[in-house]
Structure formats: structure tokens, C-alpha cells
Design a protein around this motif. Structure first.
Motif, PDB file in Angstrom:
ATOM      1  N   UNK A   1      -0.180  64.176   6.990  1.00  0.00           N
ATOM      2  CA  UNK A   1       0.083  64.841   5.507  1.00  0.00           C
ATOM      3  C   UNK A   1       0.856  64.276   4.629  1.00  0.00           C
ATOM      4  N   UNK A   2       1.642  63.448   4.918  1.00  0.00           N
ATOM      5  CA  UNK A   2       2.435  62.852   4.039  1.00  0.00           C
ATOM      6  C   UNK A   2       1.817  61.497   3.515  1.00  0.00           C
ATOM      7  N   UNK A   3       1.446  61.344   2.342  1.00  0.00           N
ATOM      8  CA  UNK A   3       0.870  59.997   1.916  1.00  0.00           C
ATOM      9  C   UNK A   3       1.993  58.882   1.680  1.00  0.00           C
ATOM     10  N   UNK A   4       1.890  57.897   2.327  1.00  0.00           N
ATOM     11  CA  UNK A   4       2.852  56.812   2.233  1.00  0.00           C
ATOM     12  C   UNK A   4       2.477  55.469   1.719  1.00  0.00           C
ATOM     13  N   UNK A   5       3.038  54.816   0.928  1.00  0.00           N
ATOM     14  CA  UNK A   5       3.044  53.514   0.301  1.00  0.00           C
ATOM     15  C   UNK A   5       4.049  52.524   0.275  1.00  0.00           C
ATOM     16  N   UNK A   6       3.911  51.554   0.882  1.00  0.00           N
ATOM     17  CA  UNK A   6       4.991  50.483   0.800  1.00  0.00           C
ATOM     18  C   UNK A   6       4.958  49.756  -0.571  1.00  0.00           C
ATOM     19  N   UNK A   7       6.220  50.006  -1.428  1.00  0.00           N
ATOM     20  CA  UNK A   7       6.226  49.013  -2.722  1.00  0.00           C
ATOM     21  C   UNK A   7       7.171  47.904  -2.289  1.00  0.00           C
ATOM     22  N   UNK A   8       6.927  46.787  -2.915  1.00  0.00           N
ATOM     23  CA  UNK A   8       7.991  45.635  -2.438  1.00  0.00           C
ATOM     24  C   UNK A   8       9.292  45.702  -3.026  1.00  0.00           C
ATOM     25  N   UNK A   9      10.358  45.673  -2.297  1.00  0.00           N
ATOM     26  CA  UNK A   9      11.819  46.011  -2.666  1.00  0.00           C
ATOM     27  C   UNK A   9      12.541  44.719  -3.204  1.00  0.00           C
ATOM     28  N   UNK A  10      12.105  43.560  -2.868  1.00  0.00           N
ATOM     29  CA  UNK A  10      12.833  42.253  -3.475  1.00  0.00           C
ATOM     30  C   UNK A  10      13.995  41.941  -2.697  1.00  0.00           C
ATOM     31  N   UNK A  11      14.491  42.575  -1.721  1.00  0.00           N
ATOM     32  CA  UNK A  11      15.600  42.377  -0.795  1.00  0.00           C
ATOM     33  C   UNK A  11      15.399  41.448  -0.034  1.00  0.00           C
ATOM     34  N   UNK A  12      14.568  41.243   0.864  1.00  0.00           N
ATOM     35  CA  UNK A  12      14.130  40.140   1.498  1.00  0.00           C
ATOM     36  C   UNK A  12      12.771  40.062   2.120  1.00  0.00           C
ATOM     37  N   UNK A  13      12.329  39.094   2.744  1.00  0.00           N
ATOM     38  CA  UNK A  13      10.936  39.069   2.990  1.00  0.00           C
ATOM     39  C   UNK A  13      10.575  40.201   3.893  1.00  0.00           C
ATOM     40  N   UNK A  14       9.474  40.839   3.211  1.00  0.00           N
ATOM     41  CA  UNK A  14       8.802  41.972   3.753  1.00  0.00           C
ATOM     42  C   UNK A  14       9.596  43.428   3.648  1.00  0.00           C
TER      43      UNK A  14
ATOM     44  N   UNK B   1      17.629  47.152  -1.995  1.00  0.00           N
ATOM     45  CA  UNK B   1      16.660  46.584  -3.009  1.00  0.00           C
ATOM     46  C   UNK B   1      17.258  45.575  -3.918  1.00  0.00           C
ATOM     47  N   UNK B   2      16.626  44.567  -4.622  1.00  0.00           N
ATOM     48  CA  UNK B   2      17.593  43.948  -5.367  1.00  0.00           C
ATOM     49  C   UNK B   2      16.496  43.394  -6.621  1.00  0.00           C
ATOM     50  N   UNK B   3      17.216  43.296  -7.734  1.00  0.00           N
ATOM     51  CA  UNK B   3      16.209  42.788  -9.018  1.00  0.00           C
ATOM     52  C   UNK B   3      16.552  41.326  -9.336  1.00  0.00           C
ATOM     53  N   UNK B   4      17.664  40.835  -8.926  1.00  0.00           N
ATOM     54  CA  UNK B   4      17.721  39.288  -9.008  1.00  0.00           C
ATOM     55  C   UNK B   4      16.443  38.589  -8.486  1.00  0.00           C
ATOM     56  N   UNK B   5      16.065  37.564  -9.252  1.00  0.00           N
ATOM     57  CA  UNK B   5      14.978  36.564  -8.608  1.00  0.00           C
ATOM     58  C   UNK B   5      15.358  36.024  -7.160  1.00  0.00           C
ATOM     59  N   UNK B   6      14.608  36.079  -6.555  1.00  0.00           N
ATOM     60  CA  UNK B   6      14.613  35.365  -5.028  1.00  0.00           C
ATOM     61  C   UNK B   6      13.236  34.786  -4.629  1.00  0.00           C
ATOM     62  N   UNK B   7      13.243  33.268  -4.645  1.00  0.00           N
ATOM     63  CA  UNK B   7      12.119  32.847  -4.396  1.00  0.00           C
ATOM     64  C   UNK B   7      11.695  32.792  -2.711  1.00  0.00           C
ATOM     65  N   UNK B   8      12.591  33.401  -2.122  1.00  0.00           N
ATOM     66  CA  UNK B   8      12.193  33.657  -0.458  1.00  0.00           C
ATOM     67  C   UNK B   8      11.762  35.032  -0.280  1.00  0.00           C
ATOM     68  N   UNK B   9      11.390  35.878  -1.209  1.00  0.00           N
ATOM     69  CA  UNK B   9      10.804  37.043  -0.953  1.00  0.00           C
ATOM     70  C   UNK B   9       9.765  37.440  -2.171  1.00  0.00           C
ATOM     71  N   UNK B  10       9.041  38.474  -1.788  1.00  0.00           N
ATOM     72  CA  UNK B  10       8.220  39.096  -2.719  1.00  0.00           C
ATOM     73  C   UNK B  10       9.027  39.822  -3.876  1.00  0.00           C
ATOM     74  N   UNK B  11       8.831  39.741  -5.130  1.00  0.00           N
ATOM     75  CA  UNK B  11       9.632  40.408  -6.006  1.00  0.00           C
ATOM     76  C   UNK B  11       9.677  41.755  -6.207  1.00  0.00           C
TER      77      UNK B  11
END
Ligand SMILES: [Zn+2]
Ligand SMILES: [Zn+2]
Length: 315
Positions: free
Chosen positions: A87-100, A119-129
Motif C-alpha cells: 500500500x505504499x507507492x514507491x518510486x526510485x529517483x536518481x540520486x547522483x551519488x554513484x551508479x544506480x 546524494x550529490x549535485x556535483x557533475x559526475x560522468x560515471x553515474x546518472x545525474x
């Protein structure tokens, strides 16, 4: 809707952060029946849970580290796709911390609770923003939630390597940080030759498979480092510590933590967490009416927001 906020929607018990309304844990510290895992770092992803909910990359890293003991049943969810636990609806949202890495958005009786994980805000080409979603309650890590902590520009930090003409021993966590460093050194100090500890190679292979190849590097060989050739040898913390007396190399440790730096001169402040300004920016995107803090010190946020946003310290 915000008057429907459930004050004990999430609470800590000896197994970790628990949602009794959906009977699941987020990043449990003991094996449990239902575990939502935000990302694969060992302090968030332990082995032995029964039902695990995580992203595909997190699953791959847990399988690599724990093998058969990783957990019983993995339920893989993509970012921004909805699933339901009792009954709890869950969604994953990219955290930009590391891949996945994922933030965990939970919706229950019309109220949105957003657990950031790391989580992080700095750009990182090795994970999803990082991506943003609105929420009524922001449950944020507060590792560096202190106005006195501001992370320097990571590109300026990595460019320090260009001024070092000897071989470098670079300490870094093997999962996430190492891949980010390989990528940044390739980009900003391209004359350096990157060597990596053998344990980092299978992690790199998962990155590559997921479409986030870290960049050029080779496995460490003892003979290679005998020459002074602008080598950068990336090693995990335990190996780094065992090289404490190494001569002919410059030792650096890449981290957001002051106390992990080699000394006051030999610093490399590259963090995969939010600093004070990043947290404020996140809050301005998410627009919560309440903030619940964990992992760190929520006192500064409480003081800063005063009567504007209610801040509760969960741990
Ligand atoms: Zn982490
Ligand atoms: Zn963490």
C-alpha cells in the motif's frame, strides 16, 4: 494534504530505518524481510535480506560483493517507475551519488515522503545525474549539513595532480569514488597513467556493462611503478594504509572528509555527498514542509530554518 503527515511514518529500530505502514526497511543494518536499498555502498546494502527492492546497478554490485549471500529475492525497479509495498507507492529517483543510486519517494495517504539516501549535485560522468521531485517530507542525510563545510570545485582539486611530478598513490573507496576519479583524471590530467588495484577491475566492468565506462586505466603491476612516469595508482583504503611508509610516491586520499586527508598540505577534497549549499539547493527544489534528518547532525538545519520549515532529527 500536509496535515495528513504521519509523524512516525519512518522510525529507527535496531534493524534500521523502518516504515511500519508498508512493513519495510530502507537500507537496513540487519537482515530483514523487506529491504529497500538506496545504493550499493556497504553501509547501505548489507547481505542476507529476504525481499530486496533496488535498481539494476545496485543489484549487480551486491551480487559482485556478496555472491550467493546477496539476498533471496531481488525486485529490480528502474528510475521513475512506480511499485508498491503493502500500500505504499514507491518510486526510485536518481540520486547522483554513484551508479544506480536512488532516492526513495514514498507516497502514502496523499503525502509524499522522500528519502534521499546519499546524494550529490556535483557533475559526475560515471553515474546518472540527480533528479528532483517534490515532496512534503524530505528525509535527508546530513553528513555535511554544516554551514562551515563547503566542498571545493572537484575539477580544481583533480587538477592538483598535474603539479605533482612523482608517482602518486591515490586512496579512494573502490566502488563509485574510484570510477569517478578514473574518469576525472582521464579528462583533466590526461598525461597521467592510471593504475588500479585488482579489486577495482570487476567493479569497472559493471560500470562498462551499464554504459558508464570509467575510462582508460590498467591493472597495477609492481614493475610499472619502479619508473617515475606520472603514474597514479588508485587503491582502496586498506591498501592505502598499508603503504604508509612508501617512498618515492606522493600519497593522497580523495574524500570530502578532512580527517581522511593525508595532512594539511596533501589534500584532495572530492566528495560524493552534498555540502551545506547543496542541501539548501536540494530543499529549494523539493519544497518540503518538513525535513527529517539522519546520518549526521541536523542541528544546523534546524537552526537555519527556524519557524519556516519544521526540522526533525531522526537519529
Ligand atoms: Zn554512499
Ligand atoms: Zn552512506
Amino acid at each position: 494534504m500536509t496535515n495528513d503527515i504521519i509523524e512516525d511514518f519512518l522510525s529507527f529500530n535496531p534493524n534500521g530505518l523502518y516504515c511500519k505502514y508498508g512493513d519495510f526497511y530502507i537500507d537496513p543494518v540487519q537482515p530483514v524481510a523487506n529491504a529497500v536499498i538506496s545504493h550499493a555502498h556497504a553501509d547501505h546494502a548489507i547481505p542476507g535480506n529476504t525481499n530486496i527492492y533496488c535498481t539494476e546497478a545496485t543489484h549487480a554490485f551486491m551480487k559482485l560483493r556478496y555472491g550467493k549471500n546477496a539476498g533471496k529475492a531481488f525486485n529490480i525497479a528502474a528510475y521513475n517507475s512506480n511499485f508498491n509495498i503493502r500500500g505504499v507507492a514507491i518510486t526510485f529517483i536518481s540520486a547522483g551519488h554513484m551508479l544506480g543510486s536512488a532516492q526513495v519517494l514514498m507516497e502514502y495517504s496523499g503525502v509524499k515522503y522522500l528519502y534521499t539516501g546519499d546524494y550529490k549535485l556535483q557533475p559526475d560522468a560515471t553515474c546518472e545525474p540527480i533528479e528532483w521531485g517534490n515532496a512534503d517530507i524530505l528525509i535527508t542525510e546530513s553528513t555535511f549539513a554544516d554551514p562551515a563545510i563547503l566542498h571545493p570545485d572537484p575539477v580544481a582539486e583533480i587538477k592538483k595532480l598535474n603539479d605533482i611530478k612523482s608517482n602518486i598513490l591515490l586512496g579512494a573507496y573502490g566502488l563509485g569514488k574510484s570510477q569517478r576519479l578514473i574518469n576525472m583524471i582521464n579528462e583533466h590530467a590526461p598525461q597521467k597513467k592510471i593504475l588500479v588495484h585488482h579489486r577495482i577491475m570487476p567493479i569497472n566492468a559493471i560500470y562498462e556493462k551499464m554504459g558508464f565506462a570509467p575510462g582508460k586505466c590498467q591493472i597495477y603491476g609492481r614493475k610499472l611503478m619502479k619508473n617515475q612516469e606520472e603514474f597514479v595508482y588508485i587503491v582502496p583504503p586498506f591498501t592505502f594504509d598499508s603503504y604508509i611508509k612508501a617512498t618515492g610516491v606522493k600519497r593522497l586520499f580523495a574524500s570530502g572528509w578532512k580527517n581522511l586527508q593525508v595532512n594539511l598540505q596533501d589534500t584532495l577534497f572530492i566528495s560524493d555527498h552534498v555540502d551545506w549549499n547543496d542541501i539548501l539547493q536540494a530543499i529549494s527544489h523539493i519544497k518540503p514542509t518538513q525535513i527529517w534528518t539522519l546520518h549526521g547532525n541536523g542541528m544546523h538545519l534546524k537552526k537555519y530554518f527556524g519557524d519556516d520549515i519544521f526540522v526533525k532529527i531522526l537519529n
